[in-house]
Design a protein around this motif. Structure first.
Motif, PDB file in Angstrom:
ATOM      1  N   UNK A 128       0.831  -1.205   0.000  1.00 30.80           N
ATOM      2  CA  UNK A 128       0.000   0.000   0.000  1.00 30.80           C
ATOM      3  C   UNK A 128       0.872   1.263   0.000  1.00 30.80           C
ATOM      4  N   UNK A 129       1.935   1.276   0.799  1.00 32.26           N
ATOM      5  CA  UNK A 129       2.803   2.462   0.831  1.00 32.26           C
ATOM      6  C   UNK A 129       3.470   2.673  -0.526  1.00 32.26           C
ATOM      7  N   UNK A 130       3.826   1.565  -1.187  1.00 34.03           N
ATOM      8  CA  UNK A 130       4.544   1.683  -2.463  1.00 34.03           C
ATOM      9  C   UNK A 130       3.617   2.073  -3.608  1.00 34.03           C
ATOM     10  N   UNK A 131       2.380   1.561  -3.607  1.00 31.40           N
ATOM     11  CA  UNK A 131       1.513   1.712  -4.785  1.00 31.40           C
ATOM     12  C   UNK A 131       0.228   2.485  -4.517  1.00 31.40           C
ATOM     13  N   UNK A 132      -0.053   2.805  -3.252  1.00 31.44           N
ATOM     14  CA  UNK A 132      -1.267   3.550  -2.938  1.00 31.44           C
ATOM     15  C   UNK A 132      -2.525   2.696  -3.025  1.00 31.44           C
ATOM     16  N   UNK A 133      -2.382   1.408  -3.252  1.00 25.35           N
ATOM     17  CA  UNK A 133      -3.516   0.494  -3.303  1.00 25.35           C
ATOM     18  C   UNK A 133      -2.974  -0.920  -3.097  1.00 25.35           C
ATOM     19  N   UNK A 134      -3.879  -1.899  -3.101  1.00 26.84           N
ATOM     20  CA  UNK A 134      -3.483  -3.304  -3.020  1.00 26.84           C
ATOM     21  C   UNK A 134      -4.358  -4.086  -4.000  1.00 26.84           C
ATOM     22  N   UNK A 135      -3.864  -5.208  -4.511  1.00 22.38           N
ATOM     23  CA  UNK A 135      -4.644  -5.963  -5.493  1.00 22.38           C
ATOM     24  C   UNK A 135      -6.050  -6.312  -5.016  1.00 22.38           C
ATOM     25  N   UNK A 136      -6.218  -6.601  -3.749  1.00 21.54           N
ATOM     26  CA  UNK A 136      -7.551  -7.007  -3.284  1.00 21.54           C
ATOM     27  C   UNK A 136      -8.489  -5.790  -3.212  1.00 21.54           C
ATOM     28  N   UNK A 137      -7.944  -4.630  -2.888  1.00 20.22           N
ATOM     29  CA  UNK A 137      -8.777  -3.420  -2.930  1.00 20.22           C
ATOM     30  C   UNK A 137      -9.217  -3.158  -4.373  1.00 20.22           C
ATOM     31  N   UNK A 138      -8.298  -3.363  -5.301  1.00 24.14           N
ATOM     32  CA  UNK A 138      -8.651  -3.185  -6.713  1.00 24.14           C
ATOM     33  C   UNK A 138      -9.734  -4.179  -7.120  1.00 24.14           C
TER      34      UNK A 138
END
Ligand SMILES: Nc1ncnc2c1ncn2[C@@H]1O[C@H](COP(=O)(O)OP(=O)(O)O)[C@@H](O)[C@H]1O
Ligand SMILES: O=C(OP(=O)(O)O)[C@H](O)COP(=O)(O)O
Length: 382
Positions: free
Chosen positions: A362-372
């Protein structure tokens, strides 16, 4: 993104709750379970019927989740059953037979190879346990698996407050800040290096590697690290360590001159160029400039985090962690500890995130695959 808190829950509604109950069977740390209780209670108090799915991953041979069911029974104040099967017609029958306002924990999702492959057929069978999915388990939000992402092909998904709380909590630790920033990356999992080291060395002022992150960096510098732990992806970690060392970074990366090494019951402090064959690194000796940086962190009231223990703390190798924690606990410093074992092992009363790899993602990409996946209703991208 659909949120559980906005969803009306009617008596008798059937829910799958995708949880992150990967905790040691001795329940020495229950933060990951406690974080999900309010969301579970919301569904149960409204009369929903809840089939809980979780994995049990990294605690030796632990494979069952019955210890979690016992703990949930205690905390929720009503019996939470435990059913080992989770993808059979029998499991689906039991889920349909649940009484309104009750929950059952089904068995370890990782027992199926298809969980980590995000196999659509397995996801379809998991989906037979309910009519909608509460997507909790922030600690696995970086893993688009059958039980938390693939299942969303078949059922509508609603993100829980437990996950939204973690996302909000992490915000101040994301990106570049004008506050003096110190990141400690340790532990054994590959994400600490391939996600954490890569991202944080661009954004923070100081990075303190320990565990496999340090061992990979020492290898990248050409040192022989003896029998030191290289984790589950030595080549990937080495590649990232080389890339990070070969480029300009915002962070000053702390490469110690000395480390504590162990073999059997013996321990000694050696120069990093002189790690004897068969010995493994258990702790690092901070350099004077790092001690100065910690003094500045305290003086300036900076931000800091630890993702992965920097040393084998539980085995008694504690010096570096104690110096870091003393600074992080100082008034004015905003510090966060992230991850299952990190939180369970280190003495810390301050803020925590239940995700190690997930928080770094999350810190690196501002999201996570499961949130997407919740956003798109599909199985995510990685
Ligand atoms: N130098 C080291 N060698 C081997 N293991 C280490 C070393 N430093 C830390 N560890 C281990 O790393 C584990 C935590 O790793 P990890 O699973 O990545 O953290 P988390 O679960 O917090 O995300 C701890 O149990 C600790 O003993
Ligand atoms: O413990 C977990 O993550 P973490 O060690 O990164 O904090 C999660 O349960 C995910 O487990 P996994 O890294 O075996 O997929």
């Amino acid at each position: 993104m659909n949120r559980l808190r906005d969803k009306e829950i009617r008596p008798g509604d059937r829910w799958v709750y995708s949880a992150g109950f990967n905790v040691a069977p001795d329940l020495r740390d229950t933060v990951r379970i406690d974080a999900e209780l309010p969301d579970l209670e919301r569904i149960l108090h409204a009369g929903g019927r809840v089939a809980i799915l979780s994995h049990q991953g990294s605690h030796g041979d632990a494979d069952e989740l019955d210890h979690v069911a016992a703990y949930l029974t205690d905390r929720l104040g009503s019996a939470v059953g435990y059913v080992r099967d989770n993808d059979t017609a029998g499991a689906a029958r039991l889920a349909r037979a649940l009484r309104p306002g009750t929950a059952t924990l089904f068995g370890n999702t990782r027992r199926h190879a298809g969980e980590q492959r995000n196999d659509p057929e397995l996801a379809r069978r998991f989906a037979a346990l309910g009519d909608a999915v509460a997507v909790g388990g922030f600690s696995k939000a970086h893993r688009a698996h059958a039980s938390n992402a693939g299942i969303l092909r078949f059922l509508p998904g609603y993100v829980t407050d437990s996950v939204l709380r973690e996302v909000a909590l992490l915000e101040p630790w994301a990106g570049v800040s004008d506050r003096f920033s110190v990141a400690v990356l340790g532990g054994v999992k590959r994400e600490k290096t391939v996600i954490g080291l890569d991202a944080v060395s661009r954004a923070y002022d100081v990075v303190v590697p320990g565990g496999v992150v340090l061992n990979s960096l020492l290898r990248a510098l050409g040192h022989d690290v003896g029998a030191s732990d290289l984790g589950d992806d030595p080549d990937g970690c080495l590649r990232v360590a080389r890339a990070v060392l070969g480029r300009a970074n915002r962070a000053r990366i702390h490469i110690p001159r000395h480390v504590v090494v162990t073999r059997g019951g013996a321990a000694r402090t050696v120069a990093v160029e002189q790690i004897p064959p068969g010995w493994s690194i258990a702790d690092l000796v901070p350099l004077p400039w790092l001690r100065d940086a910690l003094t500045r962190l305290v003086g300036d009231g900076g931000r800091a985090f630890i993702a992965g223990t920097p040393c084998r703390y539980a085995a008694g190798f504690r010096d570096s962690a104690e110096q870091l924690l003393a600074a992080f606990a100082a008034p004015g410093v905003d510090a966060l500890l992230m991850g299952g074992d990190t939180i369970a092992e280190l003495p810390w009363e301050g803020r925590v995130s239940t995700g190690g790899g997930a928080a770094l993602h999350f810190l690196a990409h501002g999201t996570c695959p499961v949130l997407d996946a919740v956003r798109t209703g599909s199985e995510g991208t990685t």
